[in-house]
Design an enzyme around this catalytic site. Structure first.
Site, PDB file in Angstrom:
ATOM      1  CE  LYS A  11       0.571   1.494   4.497  1.00  0.00           C
ATOM      2  NZ  LYS A  11       1.476   2.608   4.793  1.00  0.00           N
ATOM      3  N   GLY A 106       7.183   1.067   5.111  1.00  0.00           N
ATOM      4  CA  GLY A 106       5.941   1.850   5.102  1.00  0.00           C
ATOM      5  C   GLY A 106       4.995   1.364   4.020  1.00  0.00           C
ATOM      6  CG  LEU A 107       6.227  -0.043   0.564  1.00  0.00           C
ATOM      7  CD1 LEU A 107       7.348  -0.784  -0.184  1.00  0.00           C
ATOM      8  CD2 LEU A 107       5.380   0.747  -0.433  1.00  0.00           C
ATOM      9  CB  SER A 111      -0.320  -4.832   7.569  1.00  0.00           C
ATOM     10  OG  SER A 111       0.317  -4.224   8.662  1.00  0.00           O
ATOM     11  CG  ASP A 144      -1.082   0.081   8.237  1.00  0.00           C
ATOM     12  OD1 ASP A 144      -1.822   1.063   8.465  1.00  0.00           O
ATOM     13  OD2 ASP A 144       0.156   0.182   8.051  1.00  0.00           O
TER      14      ASP A 144
HETATM   15  O1  C5P Z   1      -1.217  -1.252  15.397  1.00  0.00           O
HETATM   16  P1  C5P Z   1       0.225  -1.497  15.164  1.00  0.00           P
HETATM   17  O2  C5P Z   1       0.757  -2.670  15.936  1.00  0.00           O
HETATM   18  O3  C5P Z   1       0.533  -1.613  13.689  1.00  0.00           O
HETATM   19  O4  C5P Z   1       1.014  -0.190  15.661  1.00  0.00           O
HETATM   20  C1  C5P Z   1       2.394  -0.182  15.959  1.00  0.00           C
HETATM   21  C2  C5P Z   1       2.730   1.013  16.849  1.00  0.00           C
HETATM   22  O5  C5P Z   1       2.577   2.228  16.101  1.00  0.00           O
HETATM   23  C3  C5P Z   1       1.803   1.168  18.050  1.00  0.00           C
HETATM   24  O6  C5P Z   1       2.274   0.470  19.152  1.00  0.00           O
HETATM   25  C4  C5P Z   1       1.832   2.671  18.288  1.00  0.00           C
HETATM   26  O7  C5P Z   1       3.000   3.024  19.006  1.00  0.00           O
HETATM   27  C5  C5P Z   1       1.996   3.244  16.904  1.00  0.00           C
HETATM   28  N1  C5P Z   1       0.710   3.672  16.297  1.00  0.00           N
HETATM   29  C6  C5P Z   1       0.122   4.838  16.742  1.00  0.00           C
HETATM   30  N2  C5P Z   1      -1.051   5.271  16.171  1.00  0.00           N
HETATM   31  C7  C5P Z   1      -1.615   4.576  15.162  1.00  0.00           C
HETATM   32  C8  C5P Z   1      -1.012   3.387  14.675  1.00  0.00           C
HETATM   33  C9  C5P Z   1       0.146   2.964  15.274  1.00  0.00           C
HETATM   34  O8  C5P Z   1       0.627   5.496  17.662  1.00  0.00           O
HETATM   35  N3  C5P Z   1      -2.734   5.045  14.603  1.00  0.00           N
END
Ligand code: C5P
Length: 290
Positions: A11, A106-107, A111, A144
């Site tokens: 993405k 960042g792609l 996920s 994501d």
């Molecule tokens: O949800 P995910 O595990 O992909 O997120 C990884 C980290 O990125 C989270 O622990 C958080 O620190 C940060 N994050 C955030 N706000 C979001 C998505 C991710 O702060 N909307």
């Protein structure tokens, strides 16, 4: 043994706006996402032999470092979340992932693989969940993942899990460039907490540019609030953007929390020239929106 093979698409964030941290630690965001043709291949098999195996390898010509195997891989967590939600688990499960999407880019490669496992298991188990419920299960796996379950062109809000599907974007020619360094998502979120954001994306204008299929406008409206913070630490990102612009990009941007940078082109030869110009120093990929 029954098997499905799912494509797990990368993405891009065409826009990415981030708001102050919530009490649960996550940041509310508003982002227009687009899937592109660069993809991993995820093979999911139900086996009569009990137990679970997961193997992740680079596709030929795509080597990009050590890959998470077994339980460490987000796909394992996705399978657990699916079985917990449906209350049904097969005796045996095998997951084989052939990677092309670079990591720490960042792609959403990880996920997207996890989303492919959710879609594949849903197919193999007789579609117990509709796509939106499947996306909800994805939210337990990562921010994501819900978007990656659904794919295409979408506006994502909340911490990423509120997905509004948009009409498909016009066909965009994309050159992707992945510098050698990775960027920690967590560290960038921490950095943004200490920053006053003054230059934010115009999401409404981006939605209008997508609706009218105006690739030049889409290019000019690209904006990611993470990008200036990443460039401050890694000026190379700006050098890559300039190289893409000098080859005729309609717009260029770092995607998500980086470190990959993409350019949007309307002429195939320009997209190829940008990939060639950067390929001596970086990994480059040509793709189209899907
Ligand atoms: O949800 P995910 O595990 O992909 O997120 C990884 C980290 O990125 C989270 O622990 C958080 O620190 C940060 N994050 C955030 N706000 C979001 C998505 C991710 O702060 N909307």
């Amino acid at each position: 043994m029954r098997t499905v093979i799912e494509s797990a698409f990368a993405k891009l964030n065409l826009t990415l706006d981030i708001f102050p941290r919530r009490e649960d630690g996550y940041h509310p965001l508003k982002t227009v996402m687009q899937t592109v043709s660069l993809c991993d291949e995820v093979k999911i098999s139900l086996e009569s032999k009990p137990g679970r195996t997961l193997r992740c390898t680079w596709a030929e010509g795509y080597d990009g470092g050590e890959l998470p195997q077994g339980e460490e891989n987000l796909c394992w967590k996705a399978a657990d979340a699916f079985f917990a939600r449906t209350g049904k688990a097969p005796e045996g499960l095998s997951i084989r992932i052939k990677k092309r999407i670079p990591m720490e880019a960042g792609l959403a490669g990880g996920s997207s693989d996890a989303a492919a496992v959710l879609r594949g298991l849903n197919t193999l188990m007789g579609e117990p969940l509709d796509p939106f419920t499947l996306a909800e299960v994805g939210a337990q796996v990562g921010s994501d993942v819900p978007y990656c379950v659904l794919g295409g062109t979408a506006l994502c809000e909340g911490r990423g899990e509120i997905v509004t599907i948009l009409p498909p974007a016009p066909k965009l020619l994309i050159t992707l460039c992945k510098p050698d360094f990775g960027i920690s998502t967590k560290a960038l979120y921490e950095k943004i907490d200490a920053t006053e954001i003054t230059d934010r994306p115009d999401n409404d204008a981006m939605l209008e540019a997508l609706r009218t299929a105006d690739a030049s406008k889409i290019g000019s409206l690209l904006k990611n609030v993470f990008e200036p913070l990443a460039i401050a630490d890694h000026p190379e990102i700006e050098t890559i953007k300039q190289a893409m612009r000098s080859c005729g990009a309609l717009g260029t941007q770092m995607t998500g929390s980086g470190s990959a940078v993409f350019g949007i082109f309307n002429i195939k030869e320009d997209a190829e020239a940008a990939a060639r110009a950067l390929s001596g120093k970086y990994k480059t990929f040509l793709a189209v929106s899907v």
